[in-house]
Motif scaffolding. Structure first.
Motif, PDB file in Angstrom:
ATOM      1  N   LEU A 163      18.764  41.459  54.270  1.00  0.00           N
ATOM      2  CA  LEU A 163      18.146  41.420  55.595  1.00  0.00           C
ATOM      3  C   LEU A 163      18.624  40.182  56.354  1.00  0.00           C
ATOM      4  O   LEU A 163      19.076  39.215  55.746  1.00  0.00           O
ATOM      5  CB  LEU A 163      16.624  41.372  55.461  1.00  0.00           C
ATOM      6  CG  LEU A 163      15.971  42.572  54.772  1.00  0.00           C
ATOM      7  CD1 LEU A 163      14.463  42.375  54.710  1.00  0.00           C
ATOM      8  CD2 LEU A 163      16.315  43.869  55.494  1.00  0.00           C
ATOM      9  N   THR A 164      18.499  40.217  57.679  1.00  0.00           N
ATOM     10  CA  THR A 164      18.802  39.014  58.457  1.00  0.00           C
ATOM     11  C   THR A 164      17.571  38.108  58.483  1.00  0.00           C
ATOM     12  O   THR A 164      16.438  38.559  58.313  1.00  0.00           O
ATOM     13  CB  THR A 164      19.208  39.373  59.901  1.00  0.00           C
ATOM     14  OG1 THR A 164      18.225  40.250  60.451  1.00  0.00           O
ATOM     15  CG2 THR A 164      20.556  40.046  59.934  1.00  0.00           C
ATOM     16  N   ARG A 185      18.406  34.964  65.428  1.00  0.00           N
ATOM     17  CA  ARG A 185      18.661  35.814  64.269  1.00  0.00           C
ATOM     18  C   ARG A 185      19.911  35.302  63.551  1.00  0.00           C
ATOM     19  O   ARG A 185      20.953  35.058  64.185  1.00  0.00           O
ATOM     20  CB  ARG A 185      18.877  37.233  64.774  1.00  0.00           C
ATOM     21  CG  ARG A 185      18.884  38.290  63.717  1.00  0.00           C
ATOM     22  CD  ARG A 185      19.121  39.628  64.390  1.00  0.00           C
ATOM     23  NE  ARG A 185      19.008  40.719  63.458  1.00  0.00           N
ATOM     24  CZ  ARG A 185      19.572  41.905  63.652  1.00  0.00           C
ATOM     25  NH1 ARG A 185      20.259  42.127  64.754  1.00  0.00           N
ATOM     26  NH2 ARG A 185      19.431  42.871  62.767  1.00  0.00           N
ATOM     27  N   GLY A 227      22.418  35.467  59.719  1.00  0.00           N
ATOM     28  CA  GLY A 227      22.726  36.188  58.488  1.00  0.00           C
ATOM     29  C   GLY A 227      23.999  35.662  57.862  1.00  0.00           C
ATOM     30  O   GLY A 227      24.888  35.161  58.558  1.00  0.00           O
ATOM     31  N   SER A 267      17.072  37.987  51.945  1.00  0.00           N
ATOM     32  CA  SER A 267      16.626  38.854  50.843  1.00  0.00           C
ATOM     33  C   SER A 267      17.795  39.044  49.888  1.00  0.00           C
ATOM     34  O   SER A 267      18.916  38.608  50.173  1.00  0.00           O
ATOM     35  CB  SER A 267      16.187  40.221  51.385  1.00  0.00           C
ATOM     36  OG  SER A 267      17.324  40.996  51.746  1.00  0.00           O
ATOM     37  N   SER A 269      25.325  40.205  55.358  1.00  0.00           N
ATOM     38  CA  SER A 269      24.774  41.100  56.372  1.00  0.00           C
ATOM     39  C   SER A 269      25.715  41.382  57.539  1.00  0.00           C
ATOM     40  O   SER A 269      25.328  42.041  58.496  1.00  0.00           O
ATOM     41  CB  SER A 269      23.468  40.516  56.902  1.00  0.00           C
ATOM     42  OG  SER A 269      23.683  39.193  57.334  1.00  0.00           O
ATOM     43  N   PRO A 301      20.245  49.018  53.953  1.00  0.00           N
ATOM     44  CA  PRO A 301      20.004  47.682  53.407  1.00  0.00           C
ATOM     45  C   PRO A 301      19.398  47.743  52.002  1.00  0.00           C
ATOM     46  O   PRO A 301      18.747  48.731  51.609  1.00  0.00           O
ATOM     47  CB  PRO A 301      19.033  47.059  54.420  1.00  0.00           C
ATOM     48  CG  PRO A 301      19.320  47.775  55.699  1.00  0.00           C
ATOM     49  CD  PRO A 301      19.638  49.179  55.292  1.00  0.00           C
ATOM     50  N   THR A 334      15.421  48.594  51.238  1.00  0.00           N
ATOM     51  CA  THR A 334      14.776  49.685  51.970  1.00  0.00           C
ATOM     52  C   THR A 334      14.594  50.934  51.098  1.00  0.00           C
ATOM     53  O   THR A 334      15.292  51.123  50.100  1.00  0.00           O
ATOM     54  CB  THR A 334      15.621  50.092  53.199  1.00  0.00           C
ATOM     55  OG1 THR A 334      16.915  50.493  52.741  1.00  0.00           O
ATOM     56  CG2 THR A 334      15.767  48.939  54.176  1.00  0.00           C
ATOM     57  N   GLU A 361      22.382  45.986  59.118  1.00  0.00           N
ATOM     58  CA  GLU A 361      21.189  46.835  59.250  1.00  0.00           C
ATOM     59  C   GLU A 361      21.194  47.560  60.604  1.00  0.00           C
ATOM     60  O   GLU A 361      20.668  48.667  60.717  1.00  0.00           O
ATOM     61  CB  GLU A 361      19.913  46.019  59.035  1.00  0.00           C
ATOM     62  CG  GLU A 361      19.717  44.861  59.969  1.00  0.00           C
ATOM     63  CD  GLU A 361      18.712  43.821  59.427  1.00  0.00           C
ATOM     64  OE1 GLU A 361      19.086  43.061  58.510  1.00  0.00           O
ATOM     65  OE2 GLU A 361      17.592  43.759  59.930  1.00  0.00           O
TER      66      GLU A 361
END
Ligand code: FES
Length: 591
Positions: free
Chosen positions: A168-169, A176, A178, A210, A215, A241, A244, A335
C-alpha cells in the motif's frame, strides 16, 4: 478424475509404477534400483505426515514458498499459500508447499542480481526433484519472479506464476508516498539539504506502508505485468495489492487453474514462445517498465532458445506508446493501476500490437481472455493509444563505440533537455571510488559533465548492482541540480528516474571500451540518433587498450567462482551460459 492423474500407472500391485507415465506421488522416484521399493518407501514416509491413500492418488500441485523474515515483499506468503491450497483442493488436487531461496533487494549482498541465477537453479532443481504434476510459483520481489520463470521454463513441468502483489502507499505530511521512487526523491532532497534529519526519519516510516512489492512501476510491478502478458499468470493477476481480498481470490483461482494445467499437461514451452515473448516486450514498453525487465526477459527467452534482438526492440519501441501513468514515468501507484482495470484493461488498449493466438495458463488464447475481460470505464491511469503519456516506448537502445553490444536508456523517465548532450567525462573507477569522492567539494565536476562509473557490470561488482543511478555530487545537489547524464555498465532500480545510460556492453571489467574512458574525455549522447559515443580517436583507444590489458575477474571457490566463470553479458540476460537452451530456435521481435 482421470486414471492418468492418479498416483502411478494401474498395475498388479499398489507400488507398481512406470516411470514414463507416472503421475502424482509416483513421479520422479528416488533411485534405489528398485522402482516398487522406491514408491513403497516414499508413501511410507509421506504417510508419516498423516496423508491418506486417497490424498496421495490426487494430482500433486507443488507450491513454491518464498516467505522469509528477510523478505517483507513476500510477507503475505502464508495467506497466499493457504488460498492456493484451498483452490487446489476445491479442484481435486493435493497441494504440497516447499521452500526455495527468497531474495529481497535490500537484504542481498553484494546484490540481488548475483543471486537470481542461484534462485533459478534452486527452483528448477526442486521442481524436478520432487513429485508434482504442476507448480505454483509464489514470487514478487524484483529477482524472484524472473528466477522462478527461468527455472520453471527449464524444468518443463506445468507452471503458473502468482505474485505477492504491491504494498500500500503511505502518507507523509499530507503527501502520498510509496517505495521506492519517493525513497530516492526524499533521499535526494536530504542530500541537497532541503529537508532535515527529523523529516527524513519521519518519511522512512511511511514509504513502505504494508507488506508487498514496491508500489510504483519498478522491476517487481514490471515483472508482474509482463508475466501476465506472457500468459503465465491468471488474467488480472498482476495488479491486486498484497493485502487485499482480490489478491487472496487471485491466489485461490491460481490453485484451481494449476490443477487444470496438470490434467492437460500445459507445460511452459506451450505458453512461452517467440510470440508471447514479443507480447511481453510490447507491454514492457507500454508500461514504461523497468530497464531490468529487458535483462530478465532476455534470460527467460534464452531458457527456450529464443534470442531478443535489441535492434528489433528499439524498432518496436518507436511504435509502442507508454500508456500507463505510474511513477517513475508518470504519477500514479500500482493500486491505482489495479483500480483502473489492471492488465486486462491495458492489454485491450494494446490489442492491435499483440499476438492474440498465444496460449495462456487458462488453456485459452490471449484473444479469448481479452474477449471476456471486464468492459472499459472512465479512469485516468491507463491511457488510450490516441492520448498516451509518452508517444513512444519507455526504453531506447543505444549503440556506438562506447557500447558496441548496446546500452539502454529509459527515455520516458529521462530529462528531455539532456537527451541530446555532449559533455566532459568525470570518471569513477568502481563503486568504492565513487562513494569515496562523489561528495568531495574538491571534485572537479559541473552540471554539464557526464558521470561515468566503471566495473559495475555482470562480473565487475560482481552481479551488476543497481548502482547505475549515481547520486548527484552533493555540491551540485545543494545548488539545485536534479539530473545529469550518467553512464555505467550496471543497472538501476526500476523505481529510479533520470538521464541514465545503463547496461553498457561489453562491460568494463572484461575490457569493454568503457574501461578506457578517462577524466576529461568528451562523450556524446543522442537518444534521437540512438548513439552513445566516446569522442576519442581509434588510435588513442587502441593505445590505451594495449597499455592496460584487462583479465576477466575470477574467484577461488564456491558460487562466486561459478558465477564469474559462467555469467553472460547484459545482452544475453546475465544468465549462466550453461543454463541457456543450447540451440537458438527463434529471434524476436520479428522484422
Ligand atoms: Fe521488493 Fe521493491 S524491494 S519489490
Amino acid at each position: 478424475m482421470t486414471d492418468d492423474t492418479k498416483g502411478g500407472k494401474p498395475g498388479k500391485g499398489p507400488f507398481d509404477s512406470d516411470s514414463a507415465t507416472a503421475r502424482g506421488v509416483a513421479r520422479g522416484l528416488t533411485n534405489y534400483g528398485d522402482i516398487g521399493f522406491s514408491l513403497f518407501l516414499r508413501k511410507a514416509f509421506i504417510k508419516g505426515a498423516g496423508l491418506s491413500d486417497d490424498a496421495l492418488a490426487r494430482p500433486i500441485i507443488g507450491i513454491v514458498n518464498t516467505g522469509s523474515s528477510y523478505n517483507p515483499c513476500h510477507g503475505n506468503a502464508p495467506q497466499l499459500i493457504e488460498a492456493v491450497k484451498r483452490g487446489v483442493m476445491l479442484a481435486g488436487g493435493l497441494p504440497m508447499d516447499f521452500p526455495t531461496i527468497s531474495v529481497h533487494e535490500s537484504f542481498s549482498q553484494p546484490t540481488s542480481m548475483y543471486l537470481r541465477n542461484l534462485m533459478s537453479m534452486d527452483t528448477e532443481e526442486m521442481i524436478r526433484a520432487q513429485p508434482m504434476d504442476a507448480v505454483v510459483l509464489i514470487g514478487g520481489c524484483d529477482k524472484t519472479v524472473p528466477a522462478q520463470l527461468m527455472g520453471a521454463a527449464s524444468a518443463g513441468v506445468p507452471a503458473i506464476q502468482l505474485v505477492t502483489g504491491s504494498m500500500l502507499t503511505g502518507s507523509h505530511r499530507g503527501e502520498r508516498v510509496g517505495a521506492c521512487t519517493d525513497c530516492r526523491r526524499y533521499w535526494g532532497r536530504y542530500r541537497a539539504e532541503e529537508i532535515d534529519a527529523v523529516e527524513i526519519a519521519d518519511v522512512n516510516n511511511q514509504l513502505v506502508a504494508s507488506v508487498g512489492t514496491c508500489s510504483v512501476m519498478g522491476t517487481a510491478s514490471t515483472m508482474a505485468c509482463i508475466t501476465e502478458a506472457l500468459g503465465m499468470m491468471v488474467s488480472g493477476g498482476a495488479s491486486a495489492p498484497a493485502v487485499t481480498a482480490d489478491r487472496v481470490r487471485v491466489a485461490e483461482h491460481t490453485g484451481a487453474t494449476a490443477v487444470a494445467m496438470a490434467a492437460s499437461r500445459l507445460t511452459p514451452d506451450r505458453i512461452l514462445n517467440g510470440k508471447s515473448i514479443e507480447n511481453a516486450l510490447r507491454v514492457l514498453l507500454a508500461i514504461g517498465g523497468s530497464t531490468n525487465g529487458i535483462v530478465h526477459l532476455t534470460a527467460i527467452a534464452g531458457r527456450l532458445g529464443i534470442d531478443i534482438d535489441l535492434a528489433g526492440l528499439d524498432r518496436i519501441s518507436r511504435e509502442t506508446p507508454v500508456l500507463v501513468d505510474l511513477k517513475p514515468s508518470g504519477q500514479h501507484y500500482m493500486e491505482d493501476f489495479h483500480d483502473a482495470g489492471g492488465m486486462p484493461a491495458l492489454l485491450r488498449e494494446l490489442r492491435p500490437f499483440l499476438h492474440l493466438d498465444v496460449l495462456t495458463v487458462s488453456g485459452r488464447t490471449l484473444g479469448e481472455e481479452l474477449d471476456d475481460a471486464p468492459p472499459p470505464f472512465k479512469q485516468d491511469v491507463i491511457r488510450t493509444a490516441a492520448a498516451p503519456i509518452y508517444p513512444v516506448g519507455g526504453l531506447a537502445v543505444l549503440r556506438g563505440n562506447l557500447a558496441p553490444g548496446g546500452a539502454i536508456i529509459k527515455q520516458s523517465a529521462a530529462n528531455p533537455k539532456l537527451m541530446e548532450h555532449e559533455g566532459r567525462a568525470v570518471v569513477f573507477e568502481d563503486a568504492e571510488d565513487m562513494a569515496r569522492r562523489i561528495d568531495d567539494d574538491a571534485l572537479d565536476v559541473t552540471a554539464d559533465d557526464i558521470l561515468v562509473l566503471k566495473r559495475i557490470g555482470p562480473t565487475g561488482a560482481p552481479g551488476m548492482p543497481e548502482a547505475g543511478y549515481m547520486p548527484i555530487p552533493k555540491k551540485l545537489a545543494r545548488a539545485g541540480v536534479k539530473d545529469m547524464v550518467r553512464i555505467s555498465d550496471g543497472r538501476m532500480s526500476g523505481t529510479a528516474a533520470g538521464t541514465i545510460v545503463l547496461h553498457v556492453t561489453p562491460e568494463s571489467a572484461i575490457g569493454g571500451p568503457l574501461a578506457y574512458v578517462q577524466n576529461g574525455d568528451r562523450i556524446r549522447l543522442s537518444v534521437a540518433r540512438r548513439e552513445i559515443a566516446l569522442l576519442v580517436d581509434d588510435a588513442e583507444l587502441a593505445r590505451r587498450t594495449a597499455a592496460n590489458p584487462i583479465t576477466r575477474p575470477t574467484a577461488d571457490r564456491g558460487y562466486r567462482k561459478l558465477f564469474l566463470q559462467s555469467v553472460t553479458q547484459a545482452d544475453q540476460g546475465v544468465d549462466f551460459d550453461f543454463l541457456r537452451a543450447g540451440v537458438t530456435n527463434d529471434t524476436v521481435p520479428k522484422k
